[in-house]
Motif scaffolding. Sequence first.
Motif, PDB file in Angstrom:
ATOM      1  N   ASP A  40     -91.579  49.550  68.458  1.00 48.01           N
ATOM      2  CA  ASP A  40     -91.049  50.498  67.473  1.00 48.01           C
ATOM      3  C   ASP A  40     -92.106  51.461  66.939  1.00 48.01           C
ATOM      4  O   ASP A  40     -91.811  52.606  66.620  1.00 48.01           O
ATOM      5  N   TYR A  42     -95.229  52.265  68.404  1.00 47.51           N
ATOM      6  CA  TYR A  42     -96.038  53.058  69.334  1.00 47.51           C
ATOM      7  C   TYR A  42     -95.307  53.598  70.560  1.00 47.51           C
ATOM      8  O   TYR A  42     -95.901  54.314  71.358  1.00 47.51           O
ATOM      9  N   ARG A  44     -91.921  55.179  70.545  1.00 52.64           N
ATOM     10  CA  ARG A  44     -90.618  55.754  70.187  1.00 52.64           C
ATOM     11  C   ARG A  44     -90.214  56.908  71.100  1.00 52.64           C
ATOM     12  O   ARG A  44     -89.100  57.397  71.059  1.00 52.64           O
ATOM     13  N   ARG A  45     -91.182  57.411  71.875  1.00 54.20           N
ATOM     14  CA  ARG A  45     -90.864  58.553  72.741  1.00 54.20           C
ATOM     15  C   ARG A  45     -91.291  58.288  74.183  1.00 54.20           C
ATOM     16  O   ARG A  45     -92.004  59.094  74.779  1.00 54.20           O
TER      17      ARG A  45
END
Lengths: 94, 330
Positions: A40, A42, A44-45
């Motif tokens: 969550d 590190y 998220r993309r």
Amino acid sequence: MKKEWPLWEVFIRGQHGLNHRHVGSLHAPDAEMAIKNARDVYTRRNEGVSIWVVESKHITASSPSERGPLFEPSNDKVYRHPTFFDIPDEVGHM
Amino acid sequence: MYAQMVKSTGEGVKDLKEMSPEERAFQERIDRGEKIEPKEWMPEGYRKTLIRQIGQHAHSEIVGQLPEGNWITRAPTLERKAILLAKVQDEAGHGLYLYCAAETLGVSRDELLEKLHSGNMKYSSIFNYPTLTWADIGAIGWLVDGAAIMNQVPLQRTSYGPYSRAMIRICKEESFHQRQGYDIMMKMAKGTPEQKEMAQDALNRFWYPSLMMFGPSDKDSVHSAQSMAWKIKINTNDELRQKFVDQTVPQAEYLGLTIPDENLAWNEEKGGYDFSEPDWSEFYEVLKGNGPCNKERLGARVKAWEDGAWFREGLMAHAEKQSAAKLAAE
Ligand SMILES: [Fe+2]
Ligand SMILES: [Fe+2]
């Protein structure tokens, strides 16, 4: 004050074929939660395909004051680099 | 900014000749553009100032979730809700990156939180204003995240390695925040007359508090001079405020909205806008705890911390039990 959750260092493999790289740290009660939190915090993309976590207290680091003795010995070994050797153009690519 | 009025040693910048050999070597490393890493020697003032600054920045990210969180359940569409949720989750991430950076300086997470909860550490004044309408969520992304970006982009070059790396990570995510806010403003400004009026009202209320985010003029501050010498502050507050105004005015014009400042005018000579100062007495009142939402914001943080205690302790107890059982089995 109650005990703090321990600190974990987080390493992420960004893409297949690359090394895991240190990206930061976080607190978590155990390894399983550390991985979930790392997902969550590190990734998220789509930053990763794999996560390693290790409790910070298990990392041994070289000390900044040892930088000289540790790394200087390699400074004068310039012959370790290919550019040290002059190869004539006629030889072709090497 | 997200860190406002951070005090340094208060002694002013020492001349290289007056410094101890260690201090001089340290300052010369900074002047050369080298990064300082956690276990390396650093002056006590540098360490303490950074804890204050990074800590305040982290607190701002966390408390900053509250005014926006107010609208997650009331977003006008499912898509807006999902976007806002992602934005607010990013802010939680920003807080966590920054707390970790502060912890590398020898302060614990619990100590930092205790100082926030007891009022010994501050968060940005901007988060003590209420979010009354959906347009406020647009104004916050556009103006508040916009102002934060102004300050965070140069801080990517700060001298402290962990802080710089946290800033680089944060800056990558911020432009989504500002764009989603501006996107809301565009929709509202092009909507019905009532919607446009809501957008104008949000701009009216958030304009001066956004200008206050940069803090009062610090061109004569000894704290700022020291922080700039240490490269933990890169620009003066006035420089950043001017840049922010120059960038924002055309964006407001595009929306067909009016910046609530009669004195706003292009100044050809300086190549920037002249504008009115915010009411600094209001700023000091908000910092003292007398803003419209100070009690609510801090109250929400303290409640979350206290209500979560059983959960944090329970997970820790479970983890300890598991690892003891694992050891016994080996
Ligand atoms: Fe943020
Ligand atoms: Fe943001």
